[in-house]
Design a protein around this motif. Structure first.
Motif, PDB file in Angstrom:
ATOM      1  N   ILE A  13      48.935  55.583  43.316  1.00  0.00           N
ATOM      2  CA  ILE A  13      49.591  54.761  44.023  1.00  0.00           C
ATOM      3  C   ILE A  13      49.240  54.786  45.536  1.00  0.00           C
ATOM      4  O   ILE A  13      49.257  55.875  45.907  1.00  0.00           O
ATOM      5  CB  ILE A  13      51.473  55.050  43.904  1.00  0.00           C
ATOM      6  CG1 ILE A  13      51.508  55.326  42.779  1.00  0.00           C
ATOM      7  CG2 ILE A  13      51.900  54.221  44.707  1.00  0.00           C
ATOM      8  CD1 ILE A  13      51.491  54.230  41.497  1.00  0.00           C
TER       9      ILE A  13
ATOM     10  N   ALA B 134      48.000  51.106  41.573  1.00  0.00           N
ATOM     11  CA  ALA B 134      48.857  50.226  42.063  1.00  0.00           C
ATOM     12  C   ALA B 134      48.751  50.222  43.598  1.00  0.00           C
ATOM     13  O   ALA B 134      48.779  51.395  44.244  1.00  0.00           O
ATOM     14  CB  ALA B 134      50.199  50.227  41.480  1.00  0.00           C
TER      15      ALA B 134
ATOM     16  N   ILE C 269      50.722  48.791  47.157  1.00  0.00           N
ATOM     17  CA  ILE C 269      51.747  48.553  47.795  1.00  0.00           C
ATOM     18  C   ILE C 269      51.473  48.289  49.389  1.00  0.00           C
ATOM     19  O   ILE C 269      51.133  49.019  49.996  1.00  0.00           O
ATOM     20  CB  ILE C 269      53.012  49.405  47.744  1.00  0.00           C
ATOM     21  CG1 ILE C 269      53.449  49.758  46.480  1.00  0.00           C
ATOM     22  CG2 ILE C 269      54.034  48.785  48.587  1.00  0.00           C
ATOM     23  CD1 ILE C 269      54.465  51.011  46.023  1.00  0.00           C
TER      24      ILE C 269
ATOM     25  N   ALA D  67      56.418  52.050  41.181  1.00  0.00           N
ATOM     26  CA  ALA D  67      54.892  51.499  40.925  1.00  0.00           C
ATOM     27  C   ALA D  67      54.446  52.306  39.942  1.00  0.00           C
ATOM     28  O   ALA D  67      53.401  51.903  39.123  1.00  0.00           O
ATOM     29  CB  ALA D  67      54.159  51.611  42.396  1.00  0.00           C
TER      30      ALA D  67
ATOM     31  N   ALA E 257      57.511  42.422  43.588  1.00  0.00           N
ATOM     32  CA  ALA E 257      58.198  43.785  43.501  1.00  0.00           C
ATOM     33  C   ALA E 257      59.348  43.822  42.891  1.00  0.00           C
ATOM     34  O   ALA E 257      59.789  44.748  42.192  1.00  0.00           O
ATOM     35  CB  ALA E 257      58.020  44.363  44.946  1.00  0.00           C
TER      36      ALA E 257
ATOM     37  N   TRP F 227      59.925  44.789  39.262  1.00  0.00           N
ATOM     38  CA  TRP F 227      59.592  46.222  39.145  1.00  0.00           C
ATOM     39  C   TRP F 227      60.917  47.203  38.973  1.00  0.00           C
ATOM     40  O   TRP F 227      61.069  48.232  38.835  1.00  0.00           O
ATOM     41  CB  TRP F 227      58.564  46.828  40.107  1.00  0.00           C
ATOM     42  CG  TRP F 227      57.280  46.416  39.946  1.00  0.00           C
ATOM     43  CD1 TRP F 227      56.852  45.481  39.082  1.00  0.00           C
ATOM     44  CD2 TRP F 227      56.212  46.987  40.766  1.00  0.00           C
ATOM     45  NE1 TRP F 227      55.378  45.450  39.219  1.00  0.00           N
ATOM     46  CE2 TRP F 227      54.817  46.429  40.153  1.00  0.00           C
ATOM     47  CE3 TRP F 227      55.990  48.079  41.544  1.00  0.00           C
ATOM     48  CZ2 TRP F 227      53.867  46.535  40.688  1.00  0.00           C
ATOM     49  CZ3 TRP F 227      54.734  48.386  42.271  1.00  0.00           C
ATOM     50  CH2 TRP F 227      53.733  47.561  41.735  1.00  0.00           C
TER      51      TRP F 227
END
Length: 304
Positions: free
Chosen positions: A113, A164, A166, A218, A277, A280
């Motif tokens: 992540i 992933a 962010i 995530a 987002a 999720w």
């Protein structure tokens, strides 16, 4: 128990990510710079802490076969990148490459992540900012985050490494001893309320605990396709309003003044499109105006 590794776990975002992972049922190992007492590291959810440069060799030695790796190491400062671009590159890019190579060679089932930054977008003409907006960073910090993102995508395509990304917007909360809220408190308290810009510059402020929850969310979405989401609230707030709220929280008559001069590397306005987002199972729960009194209280208690 599930194993997680947080790089930069002693940092502001790293320690909140570690605590959120611990609360989600992970045993957390941290690697990075900084000295921690055992009591402090345990309070932030870190079972094992290793003070070390982040290299493939260090990860192989200390990582403890994680199923999740959070790459939270880095300078976290546009201003630092403007004066120390080589060091910023090493902290953002070289550490990400080491993490990806460790996963490729030693822990192929691990998901990475990457907390990236809205700085990858640079100055934009329309808000909110979609994840599909062209990347045009205006600082070395943003450029280096964009390179780290490219490395994640490359390792996904070439080696199947799951990750992933962010893109965090303006992160805040008790514990952050830099950036606008910290500076505003001290300037207003000292009666020297002079700030860069016009006051019309806008940011999307995300509480660090909400950011940590998004990092945990995530994990189950990481893949070799490398999905990307924005981490913000979807609300853009002008700096003049933020400073007015801080002044009100201090209860004084000192009001901010603006130089009209833009600081190098800082974008004019940011607002996140968080539509990727939300599916999720995540959403921001805190608003900046409500949280400023807690930040003032933290500073005045000297809880550094």
């Amino acid at each position: 128990m599930k194993q997680a590794l947080v790089l930069g776990a002693a940092g502001f975002i790293g320690r909140h990510a570690a605590l959120a992972l611990r609360n989600a049922g992970y045993t957390v190992t941290g690697i990075g710079h900084g000295g921690w007492s055992e009591q402090d590291q345990r309070a932030w959810g870190v079972e094992r802490w290793h003070a070390s440069d982040i290299t493939v060799e260090a990860l192989t030695t200390y990582a403890n076969m994680p199923s999740v790796l959070v790459q939270a190491a880095g300078s976290g400062s546009v201003a630092f990148s403007m004066t120390h671009p080589v060091q910023d590159y090493s902290r953002s890019v070289t550490t990400t490459l080491a993490a990806l190579e460790f996963i490729r060679t030693e822990a192929p089932d691990c998901a990475l992540i990457l907390p990236s930054s809205a700085a990858v977008y640079g100055n934009v003409s329309t808000l909110p900012i979609s994840i599909n907006h062209p990347l045009m960073p205006v600082s070395p910090y943003g450029a280096h985050k964009a390179i780290a993102e490219d490395l994640c995508r490359s390792y996904g395509r070439s080696f199947g490494v799951r990750s992933a990304i962010i893109r965090l917007f303006s992160i805040y909360g008790p514990g952050l001893r830099k950036q606008l809220l910290w500076d505003a408190y001290h300037k207003l308290k000292a009666g020297e309320p002079n700030f860069f810009g016009t006051g019309g510059e806008c940011r999307d402020w995300l509480h660090v605990a909400d950011a940590a929850d998004l990092i945990v969310a995530a994990v189950s979405h990481a893949s070799a396709v490398t999905p990307i989401v924005n981490g913000g609230t979807g609300i853009s707030i002008a700096n003049r309003d933020v400073l007015a709220w801080m002044a009100a929280a201090l209860g004084g008559d000192c009001q901010p003044r603006f130089s009209g001069t833009q600081r190098g590397g800082d974008p004019i306005g940011h607002q996140a499109d968080i539509s990727e987002a939300i599916p999720w199972g995540w959403q921001p729960r805190r608003q900046l105006r409500d949280e400023i009194p807690a930040i003032v209280d933290w500073i005045e208690r000297g809880a550094f």
